[in-house]
Write a protein that holds these residues in place. Structure first.
Motif, PDB file in Angstrom:
ATOM      1  N   THR A 180       0.742  -1.296  -0.120  1.00 32.84           N
ATOM      2  CA  THR A 180      -0.019   0.089  -0.196  1.00 32.84           C
ATOM      3  C   THR A 180       0.937   1.307   0.089  1.00 32.84           C
ATOM      4  N   SER A 181       2.213   1.107   0.402  1.00 36.58           N
ATOM      5  CA  SER A 181       3.147   2.262   0.412  1.00 36.58           C
ATOM      6  C   SER A 181       4.259   2.077  -0.174  1.00 36.58           C
ATOM      7  N   LEU A 182       4.891   2.648  -1.340  1.00 39.39           N
ATOM      8  CA  LEU A 182       5.936   2.538  -1.753  1.00 39.39           C
ATOM      9  C   LEU A 182       6.869   3.709  -1.891  1.00 39.39           C
ATOM     10  N   VAL A 183       8.256   3.731  -1.651  1.00 38.87           N
ATOM     11  CA  VAL A 183       9.032   4.792  -1.585  1.00 38.87           C
ATOM     12  C   VAL A 183      10.292   4.496  -2.521  1.00 38.87           C
ATOM     13  N   LEU A 184      10.390   5.186  -3.840  1.00 34.98           N
ATOM     14  CA  LEU A 184      11.470   4.801  -4.706  1.00 34.98           C
ATOM     15  C   LEU A 184      12.576   5.828  -4.862  1.00 34.98           C
ATOM     16  N   GLY A 185      13.977   5.408  -5.203  1.00 36.99           N
ATOM     17  CA  GLY A 185      14.736   6.305  -5.539  1.00 36.99           C
ATOM     18  C   GLY A 185      15.206   6.434  -6.983  1.00 36.99           C
ATOM     19  N   ASP A 186      16.207   7.047  -7.408  1.00 31.34           N
ATOM     20  CA  ASP A 186      16.497   7.502  -8.733  1.00 31.34           C
ATOM     21  C   ASP A 186      16.518   6.320  -9.922  1.00 31.34           C
ATOM     22  N   TRP A 187      16.745   5.130  -9.298  1.00 31.83           N
ATOM     23  CA  TRP A 187      16.903   3.889 -10.328  1.00 31.83           C
ATOM     24  C   TRP A 187      15.356   3.705 -10.980  1.00 31.83           C
ATOM     25  N   CYS A 188      14.221   3.977 -10.450  1.00 30.76           N
ATOM     26  CA  CYS A 188      12.984   3.925 -11.091  1.00 30.76           C
ATOM     27  C   CYS A 188      12.931   4.853 -12.498  1.00 30.76           C
ATOM     28  N   MET A 189      13.645   5.767 -12.494  1.00 31.27           N
ATOM     29  CA  MET A 189      13.607   6.937 -13.620  1.00 31.27           C
ATOM     30  C   MET A 189      14.153   6.455 -14.812  1.00 31.27           C
ATOM     31  N   ALA A 190      14.830   5.457 -14.773  1.00 30.82           N
ATOM     32  CA  ALA A 190      15.673   4.881 -15.883  1.00 30.82           C
ATOM     33  C   ALA A 190      14.844   4.320 -17.091  1.00 30.82           C
TER      34      ALA A 190
ATOM     35  N   LEU B 248      14.557  11.776  -5.199  1.00 30.35           N
ATOM     36  CA  LEU B 248      15.371  11.720  -6.240  1.00 30.35           C
ATOM     37  C   LEU B 248      16.599  12.534  -5.815  1.00 30.35           C
ATOM     38  N   LYS B 249      17.704  12.227  -6.170  1.00 35.41           N
ATOM     39  CA  LYS B 249      18.930  12.801  -5.766  1.00 35.41           C
ATOM     40  C   LYS B 249      19.948  13.080  -6.959  1.00 35.41           C
ATOM     41  N   MET B 250      19.588  12.578  -8.059  1.00 32.54           N
ATOM     42  CA  MET B 250      20.274  12.674  -9.527  1.00 32.54           C
ATOM     43  C   MET B 250      21.290  12.042  -9.223  1.00 32.54           C
ATOM     44  N   GLU B 251      21.505  10.713  -8.816  1.00 38.70           N
ATOM     45  CA  GLU B 251      22.559   9.847  -8.778  1.00 38.70           C
ATOM     46  C   GLU B 251      22.664   8.828  -9.833  1.00 38.70           C
ATOM     47  N   GLN B 252      23.735   8.436 -10.196  1.00 37.17           N
ATOM     48  CA  GLN B 252      23.906   7.417 -11.396  1.00 37.17           C
ATOM     49  C   GLN B 252      24.894   6.475 -10.857  1.00 37.17           C
ATOM     50  N   CYS B 253      24.931   5.108 -11.299  1.00 36.78           N
ATOM     51  CA  CYS B 253      25.554   3.924 -11.087  1.00 36.78           C
ATOM     52  C   CYS B 253      26.329   3.924 -12.476  1.00 36.78           C
ATOM     53  N   ARG B 254      27.690   3.969 -12.286  1.00 41.21           N
ATOM     54  CA  ARG B 254      28.488   3.824 -13.333  1.00 41.21           C
ATOM     55  C   ARG B 254      28.700   2.748 -14.011  1.00 41.21           C
ATOM     56  N   ILE B 255      28.626   1.619 -13.148  1.00 34.34           N
ATOM     57  CA  ILE B 255      28.951   0.211 -13.560  1.00 34.34           C
ATOM     58  C   ILE B 255      27.699  -0.384 -14.599  1.00 34.34           C
ATOM     59  N   CYS B 256      26.365  -0.112 -13.854  1.00 30.57           N
ATOM     60  CA  CYS B 256      25.223  -0.397 -14.530  1.00 30.57           C
ATOM     61  C   CYS B 256      24.979   0.605 -15.757  1.00 30.57           C
ATOM     62  N   LYS B 257      25.281   1.912 -15.860  1.00 31.45           N
ATOM     63  CA  LYS B 257      25.132   2.653 -16.784  1.00 31.45           C
ATOM     64  C   LYS B 257      26.076   2.065 -18.113  1.00 31.45           C
ATOM     65  N   LYS B 258      27.126   1.640 -17.815  1.00 30.72           N
ATOM     66  CA  LYS B 258      28.186   0.736 -18.790  1.00 30.72           C
ATOM     67  C   LYS B 258      27.441  -0.259 -19.171  1.00 30.72           C
ATOM     68  N   ALA B 259      27.110  -1.084 -18.397  1.00 32.85           N
ATOM     69  CA  ALA B 259      26.499  -2.600 -18.688  1.00 32.85           C
ATOM     70  C   ALA B 259      25.102  -2.264 -19.604  1.00 32.85           C
TER      71      ALA B 259
ATOM     72  N   LYS C 244      15.890  21.478  -6.943  1.00 33.40           N
ATOM     73  CA  LYS C 244      15.049  22.316  -7.689  1.00 33.40           C
ATOM     74  C   LYS C 244      15.308  22.256  -9.369  1.00 33.40           C
ATOM     75  N   ASP C 245      16.766  21.750  -9.585  1.00 34.23           N
ATOM     76  CA  ASP C 245      17.063  21.670 -10.965  1.00 34.23           C
ATOM     77  C   ASP C 245      17.066  20.574 -11.465  1.00 34.23           C
ATOM     78  N   ASP C 246      16.141  19.400 -10.947  1.00 34.61           N
ATOM     79  CA  ASP C 246      15.769  18.198 -11.545  1.00 34.61           C
ATOM     80  C   ASP C 246      14.981  18.442 -12.729  1.00 34.61           C
ATOM     81  N   PRO C 247      15.413  18.082 -14.113  1.00 31.91           N
ATOM     82  CA  PRO C 247      14.506  18.089 -15.208  1.00 31.91           C
ATOM     83  C   PRO C 247      13.668  17.029 -15.191  1.00 31.91           C
TER      84      PRO C 247
END
Length: 404
Positions: free
Chosen positions: A305-315, A338-349, A377-380
Motif C-alpha cells: 500500500t506504500s512505496l518509496v523509490l529512488g533514482d533507479w526507477c527513472m531509468a 530523487l538525488k540525481m545519482e547514477q551507477c557507473r557500472i550499471c550505466k556501462k552495462a 530544484k534543478d531536476d529536469p
C-alpha cells in the motif's frame, strides 16, 4: 577489600556539600542500578567504597560493559600494563559479580589484544541470561564464530558492529536462541560459506554496510521488518526468500558497492522474498540493474500500500517505475526521493547490452491516492514524471513536490 577494588582504580574523587542526609543511598536498588548504567564500568565498581550501602551494589547490576578504551580513560595505567591489567579487571569483574542476577544487557568491545578472551566473555553474558548482547570490534579483524554463541532461552536482541563473522556463526543464531527477535549487523564481514538467516523467532533484521564474501540467504519466515543498507558484495548474491510475515522492507544500494570489483553485474535476488510487504522502500542510483532484474522474478506485490523509490526507477523512460506499479495493484501512497545519482557500472552495462524489457501493459495499474516527490530544484525529470503519473492518479488525490 575486594580483589577488584585492590586494583588501582585511580585517584578521581567527587566533592560536594554534605548536609548529613544521604538521599541518593535511600533510593531502591533498581533505581540506583539504572543510574549506574550510565557510568563506565570502573566507576560502577568504584562506588563500592562510598559506604556500606554501596559495598556490594555494583555486583548485582543487571548489566556489564566491557570497553578497554573506556577503562583506560578512567584508570591510571601505564601502556605496558594495559593488556594484562585490562584482562585482570574484566576477569575479576565477572568472577566477583553476583552470578544469580540475570543480565538485561551486555556490551562488549573487542580490541586486537582481547581476541583470546572475547569468546569467554560473550559466553559468560549469554549463560547469565543476557537479553541484549552488543558486541563491537575495534577493527574487522576481530573474528566471531559459533563457539562463542552458546544456547540461551533468554537472548532477545543481538547487535554486532565491525566483526568478522566466520564459519559456523549463523547456525546457533538459527537454532539455539528460540527467543531471538532482533538482529542488527553493522559494518560486519560475512565470511561464512553458504550463510543463512532462518531463525523462526526472528522478527527484525537490520544490515548496514556489511561486506559479503560469500552468498547470504535470508529466509526467516516470521520476519516482519527487514532493512539492507549499502551492502558490499563479491560475485555471490544476497537472496531473500519465503518471508511470509513481512510488513516493512527497506533496501538501499550504493551503485558500485553492490557489484563486484571486476564490474560484473551480480544477479542478486534481493526482491524475491518481499512480495508480502505492505510498506516498501527501494533506493539506488540510476540505473540499477540488480533491482530491475530482481523485479522480473518477484511475485505480485498484492499487499503493498506504500512505496518509496529512488533514482533507479527513472531509468529507461520510467520503465522500472511502471513495471513495479503494474505489480502493485493495491498501492495507495507513492513517494519519490530523487538525488540525481547514477551507477557507473550499471550505466556501462546498460549501454553495452540492454536488458530485456518487455512492452508494458496499458491497463492494470493501481489507483494512487497520494504522491510525494522529494527532489532538487534543478531536476529536469520531475515534469515528465508528473505527466506520466496523471493517468493512474485519482482525480481528488493529493500530489506534492518538495524541491528544497
Amino acid at each position: 577489600m575486594s580483589a577488584l577494588t585492590s586494583i588501582n582504580l585511580g585517584r578521581k574523587c567527587v566533592r560536594g556539600k554534605n548536609d548529613g542526609n544521604d538521599r541518593l543511598s535511600s533510593l531502591p536498588d533498581a533505581l540506583l542500578h539504572h543510574v549506574m548504567s550510565f557510568l563506565p564500568m570502573a566507576e560502577v565498581v568504584r562506588t563500592s567504597i562510598l559506604s556500606a550501602r554501596w559495598r556490594n551494589l555494583w555486583a548485582s547490576t543487571p548489566f556489564i560493559h566491557i570497553d578497554r578504551q573506556e577503562l583506560l580513560n578512567e584508570i591510571e595505567w601505564t601502556e605496558e600494563d594495559t593488556e594484562d591489567m585490562h584482562e585482570s579487571f574484566v576477569d575479576h569483574l565477572l568472577l566477583l559479580r553476583d552470578g544469580t542476577v540475570s543480565l538485561d544487557e551486555a556490551r562488549i568491545l573487542i580490541s586486537r589484544d582481547d581476541r583470546g578472551k572475547s569468546s569467554a566473555w560473550i559466553r559468560y553474558a549469554i549463560k547469565h541470561n543476557a537479553r541484549l548482547l552488543h558486541v563491537y570490534g575495534a577493527h574487522r579483524r576481530v573474528q566471531l564464530d559459533g563457539i562463542a554463541m552458546c544456547p540461551s532461552q533468554y537472548l532477545k536482541r543481538i547487535r554486532l558492529e565491525s566483526v568478522y563473522l566466520v564459519h559456523g556463526f549463523f547456525t546457533p543464531l538459527n537454532y539455539n536462541f528460540p527467543m531471538l527477535e532482533h538482529l542488527e549487523l553493522e559494518r560486519c564481514v560475512i565470511a561464512c560459506a553458504k550463510a543463512e538467516i532462518s531463525s523462526r523467532s526472528l522478527k527484525v533484521l537490520h544490515m548496514t554496510h556489511c561486506f559479503h564474501i560469500y552468498s547470504l540467504l535470508i529466509c526467516a519466515t516470521n520476519l516482519t521488518h527487514i532493512s539492507i543498507i549499502d551492502p558490499w558484495c563479491n560475485s555471490d548474491p544476497v537472496v531473500t526468500r519465503d518471508l511470509a510475515s513481512l510488513v516493512t522492507a527497506s533496501i538501499a544500494l550504493s551503485g558500485c558497492h553492490i557489484h563486484n570489483s571486476v564490474e560484473k553485474i551480480v544477479d542478486h535476488r534481493l526482491l524475491d522474498g518481499l512480495s508480502h510487504a505492505t510498506k516498501l522502500e527501494l533506493h539506488a542510483p540510476s540505473p540499477e540493474l540488480a533491482f530491475e532484474r530482481g523485479l522480473q522474478t518477484c511475485l505480485t506485490l498484492s499487499n503493498l500500500t506504500s512505496l518509496v523509490l529512488g533514482d533507479w526507477c527513472m531509468a529507461a523512460d520510467l520503465y522500472p517505475l511502471f513495471y513495479i506499479l503494474h505489480r502493485s495493484p493495491n498501492l495507495k501512497e507513492l513517494c519519490f526521493k530523487l538525488k540525481m545519482e547514477q551507477c557507473r557500472i550499471c550505466k556501462k552495462a546498460e549501454s553495452a547490452s540492454l536488458p530485456a524489457r518487455n512492452t508494458l501493459p496499458v491497463r492494470g495499474y493501481p489507483c494512487i491516492e497520494r504522491i510525494k516527490i522529494y527532489c532538487s530544484k534543478d531536476d529536469p525529470r520531475v515534469g515528465t514524471l508528473v505527466q506520466a503519473l496523471l493517468p493512474i492518479f485519482i482525480p481528488d488525490g493529493k500530489i506534492s513536490i518538495d524541491d528544497r
